[in-house]
Design an enzyme around this catalytic site. Structure first.
Site, PDB file in Angstrom:
ATOM      1  N   GLU A 231       0.877  -1.175   0.000  1.00  0.00           N
ATOM      2  CA  GLU A 231       0.000   0.000   0.000  1.00  0.00           C
ATOM      3  C   GLU A 231       0.908   1.216   0.000  1.00  0.00           C
ATOM      4  O   GLU A 231       1.382   1.656   1.052  1.00  0.00           O
ATOM      5  CB  GLU A 231      -0.909  -0.017   1.241  1.00  0.00           C
ATOM      6  CG  GLU A 231      -1.887  -1.196   1.280  1.00  0.00           C
ATOM      7  CD  GLU A 231      -3.054  -1.038   0.311  1.00  0.00           C
ATOM      8  OE1 GLU A 231      -3.375   0.107  -0.067  1.00  0.00           O
ATOM      9  OE2 GLU A 231      -3.631  -2.062  -0.086  1.00  0.00           O
ATOM     10  N   CYS A 265      -2.344   9.556   2.183  1.00  0.00           N
ATOM     11  CA  CYS A 265      -1.819   8.901   0.972  1.00  0.00           C
ATOM     12  C   CYS A 265      -2.693   9.179  -0.243  1.00  0.00           C
ATOM     13  O   CYS A 265      -2.190   9.239  -1.356  1.00  0.00           O
ATOM     14  CB  CYS A 265      -1.692   7.403   1.194  1.00  0.00           C
ATOM     15  SG  CYS A 265      -3.228   6.638   1.700  1.00  0.00           S
TER      16      CYS A 265
HETATM   17  P1  NAD Z   1       7.052   5.433   7.893  1.00  0.00           P
HETATM   18  O1  NAD Z   1       8.307   6.220   7.897  1.00  0.00           O
HETATM   19  O2  NAD Z   1       6.259   5.273   9.139  1.00  0.00           O
HETATM   20  O3  NAD Z   1       7.427   3.987   7.309  1.00  0.00           O
HETATM   21  C1  NAD Z   1       6.450   2.991   7.090  1.00  0.00           C
HETATM   22  C2  NAD Z   1       6.793   1.741   7.902  1.00  0.00           C
HETATM   23  O4  NAD Z   1       7.968   1.131   7.365  1.00  0.00           O
HETATM   24  C3  NAD Z   1       7.105   2.028   9.368  1.00  0.00           C
HETATM   25  O5  NAD Z   1       6.479   1.052  10.191  1.00  0.00           O
HETATM   26  C4  NAD Z   1       8.608   1.926   9.418  1.00  0.00           C
HETATM   27  O6  NAD Z   1       9.103   1.570  10.687  1.00  0.00           O
HETATM   28  C5  NAD Z   1       8.850   0.834   8.419  1.00  0.00           C
HETATM   29  N1  NAD Z   1      10.241   0.768   7.959  1.00  0.00           N
HETATM   30  C6  NAD Z   1      11.260   1.607   8.235  1.00  0.00           C
HETATM   31  N2  NAD Z   1      12.397   1.179   7.638  1.00  0.00           N
HETATM   32  C7  NAD Z   1      12.061   0.078   6.955  1.00  0.00           C
HETATM   33  C8  NAD Z   1      12.784  -0.819   6.130  1.00  0.00           C
HETATM   34  N3  NAD Z   1      14.065  -0.656   5.890  1.00  0.00           N
HETATM   35  N4  NAD Z   1      12.111  -1.844   5.574  1.00  0.00           N
HETATM   36  C9  NAD Z   1      10.785  -2.007   5.796  1.00  0.00           C
HETATM   37  N5  NAD Z   1      10.050  -1.202   6.565  1.00  0.00           N
HETATM   38  C10 NAD Z   1      10.680  -0.171   7.132  1.00  0.00           C
HETATM   39  O7  NAD Z   1       5.993   5.992   6.865  1.00  0.00           O
HETATM   40  P2  NAD Z   1       6.263   6.641   5.440  1.00  0.00           P
HETATM   41  O8  NAD Z   1       6.893   5.647   4.547  1.00  0.00           O
HETATM   42  O9  NAD Z   1       6.855   7.988   5.565  1.00  0.00           O
HETATM   43  O10 NAD Z   1       4.722   6.828   5.015  1.00  0.00           O
HETATM   44  C11 NAD Z   1       4.366   7.746   4.064  1.00  0.00           C
HETATM   45  C12 NAD Z   1       4.228   7.066   2.717  1.00  0.00           C
HETATM   46  O11 NAD Z   1       3.267   6.035   2.827  1.00  0.00           O
HETATM   47  C13 NAD Z   1       3.704   7.987   1.645  1.00  0.00           C
HETATM   48  O12 NAD Z   1       4.309   7.655   0.428  1.00  0.00           O
HETATM   49  C14 NAD Z   1       2.225   7.639   1.593  1.00  0.00           C
HETATM   50  O13 NAD Z   1       1.597   7.938   0.386  1.00  0.00           O
HETATM   51  C15 NAD Z   1       2.256   6.187   1.862  1.00  0.00           C
HETATM   52  N6  NAD Z   1       0.994   5.770   2.437  1.00  0.00           N
HETATM   53  C16 NAD Z   1       0.239   4.898   1.741  1.00  0.00           C
HETATM   54  C17 NAD Z   1      -0.983   4.516   2.248  1.00  0.00           C
HETATM   55  C18 NAD Z   1      -1.859   3.559   1.535  1.00  0.00           C
HETATM   56  O14 NAD Z   1      -2.798   3.086   2.164  1.00  0.00           O
HETATM   57  N7  NAD Z   1      -1.615   3.239   0.286  1.00  0.00           N
HETATM   58  C19 NAD Z   1      -1.413   5.024   3.481  1.00  0.00           C
HETATM   59  C20 NAD Z   1      -0.579   5.893   4.164  1.00  0.00           C
HETATM   60  C21 NAD Z   1       0.632   6.257   3.643  1.00  0.00           C
END
Ligand code: NAD
Length: 455
Positions: A231, A265
């Site tokens: 997602e 998102c």
């Molecule tokens: P974030 O920084 O919280 O990271 C997401 C998750 O990944 C966290 O739990 C984090 O701990 C974990 N993580 C950190 N390092 C990692 C690694 N090396 N490998 C795997 N997982 C790891 O959140 P973010 O990424 O800044 O979230 C924002 C992004 O998410 C935007 O691009 C947004 O569009 C997208 N988003 C998508 C949806 C959806 O439903 N499609 C919803 C919300 C956000």
């Protein structure tokens, strides 16, 4: 000689890793799954009812945690986190038994089968599911996938985001009080924890977050041939056709774009409109923003903040990408960026090169629908495509000539709230889907069953 105890104090076999390590937690969840206790409908509905009680019984604490992490306004905490998740659970509780019914199919085979042959499909749970959640809707985006995985009869390990530490701690504390702790575990932590978890074998992973970590998830999952739902995000465009009621359009756009300070998102990322419509939208949007947040959004209790300094700096760097119609004010100490409209933005401006994920709305001028469709198709496939148009031909063309996770005419973001609709991206905005019965499909194996009489 003394014999070693059969189990350690917390019920683990001797020499197994402690339950608060990734390996230990996964081993414990696997052991629970093997007992078969997560399969009966009653167990599943009890867990969903427990989740529901957690949400409704701790509404105040949840709102306080969301405020601490994101200065999330109370109305948004109720609407988009607690009530959203409760409605998803209620929808599942109402329909789960029906969804799980085996589906009979005609047993007409390629070869002749004896009379009395029957064929059906059933939903089997997959086993142990990993849910990795982001910080922007830290309750909804953790618990809705968890609810789906439980409803499908799995054990689940939930990893909240370290960037929403108050919500992460609260859910880690509350979940074991409301759901079966041997089957549903929370492991807090950041990238290191995520990486350690991904070294373990899961039966499905649902990851929500940015595409960079998404790639790491896919790579790690490949080692174990684990299926993954991604997602992700992206730049969700909005096409505003000429001749539409701009008061209505602006009110709906402002609410969808500036909720959670733009950190959604499926938030509208940028607008495509012809020059006259773009110009007319400026005043309408300014009025809509004032209506929502008053003359100074910094003082409004209805307006949120950027999650941290890194994201604040990233979004501030995008502010010079066009002519500022309104907004632009920012305060790093408060992580505040005003709702901002940028006009006459060039397609190659910095704000158009990445997902904005903040309260900045650029307008790119196009000559009309043809150019808008070409613009959308030259870029990554977005998580959502929005359009405001009364023209049936334009709607058909947008549906048939573009691709996106969701397609929504008239009310940005609202498609997420319809649990009968799948939620997910396509291409660069993700793969797979969940919500409602789509979660059951995602977290189950559709098993083909054939029953041929022996006589
Ligand atoms: P974030 O920084 O919280 O990271 C997401 C998750 O990944 C966290 O739990 C984090 O701990 C974990 N993580 C950190 N390092 C990692 C690694 N090396 N490998 C795997 N997982 C790891 O959140 P973010 O990424 O800044 O979230 C924002 C992004 O998410 C935007 O691009 C947004 O569009 C997208 N988003 C998508 C949806 C959806 O439903 N499609 C919803 C919300 C956000």
């Amino acid at each position: 000689m003394s014999t070693p105890p059969a189990t350690s104090p917390d019920g683990r076999p001797p020499d197994s890793p402690p339950s608060d390590t990734p390996a230990g937690a996964v081993a414990r969840l696997r052991a629970t799954f093997r007992t078969g206790r997560t399969r009966p409908l009653t167990w599943r509905t009890e867990q969903l009812t427990g989740l529901r009680a957690l949400l409704t019984g701790h509404r105040e604490e949840i709102a306080a945690a969301l405020h601490a992490d994101l200065r999330k306004p109370r109305a948004e905490a109720d609407l988009a986190e607690v009530d959203f998740t409760v409605r998803e659970i209620d929808h599942t509780l109402r329909n789960l038994e029906h969804w799980l019914h085996p589906e009979q199919v005609p047993a007409a085979a390629l070869t002749r089968l004896p009379p009395g042959t029957s064929a059906h499909t059933r939903h089997d749970p997959l086993g142990t599911v990993l849910v990795i959640a982001p910080w922007n809707y830290p309750v909804q985006l953790l618990l809705v996938p968890v609810a789906g995985a439980i409803a499908a009869g799995n054990t689940v390990l939930a990893k909240p985001s370290e960037l929403a530490p108050a919500c992460s701690a609260l859910l880690a504390r509350l979940l074991p009080q409301y759901v079966d702790p041997a089957a549903i575990a929370v492991l807090e932590g950041g990238g290191e924890t995520a990486t350690a978890l991904l070294a373990e074998r899961f039966d499905h992973i649902l990851y929500t977050g940015n595409a960079g970590f998404g790639r790491a998830v896919l790579r790690a999952a490949a080692e174990h041939l684990t299926p993954v739902t991604l997602e992700l995000g992206g730049k969700s465009p909005v096409f505003v056709d000429r001749g539409v009621d701009l008061g209505t359009v602006a009110a709906r756009l402002a609410r969808a774009k500036f909720a959670n300070a733009g950190q959604t998102c499926v938030a509208p990322d940028y607008l495509l409109a012809d020059p006259a419509t773009a110009r007319a939208l400026e005043g309408a949007l300014e009025r809509a923003v004032t209506e929502l947040y008053g003359p100074d959004p910094a003082r409004s209790r209805a307006y949120g903040r950027l999650v941290d300094e890194r994201h604040f700096d990233r979004v501030v760097a995008l502010l010079d990408s066009g002519r500022t119609v309104f907004g632009g004010r920012h305060d790093r100490a408060d992580r505040y960026i005003a709702p901002t409209l940028l006009a006459e933005v060039r397609p190659d401006a910095p704000v158009m090169r990445e997902e904005i994920f903040g309260p900045v709305l650029p307008v790119v001028e196009v000559t009309g629908l043809d150019e808008a469709i070409a613009f959308i198709n030259e870029r990554d496939r977005p998580l959502a495509l929005y359009a405001f148009t009364e023209d049936g031909h334009a709607r058909r063309r947008l549906a048939e000539e573009t691709s996106s996770g969701g397609l929504n005419f008239g009310l940005p973001v609202a498609h997420l709230g319809i649990p009968e609709l799948p939620f997910g991206g396509v291409g660069e905005s993700g793969s797979g889907r969940y919500h409602g019965r789509w979660s059951i499909d995602t977290f189950s194996h559709r098993r083909a069953c054939l029953d041929v009489p022996l006589d």
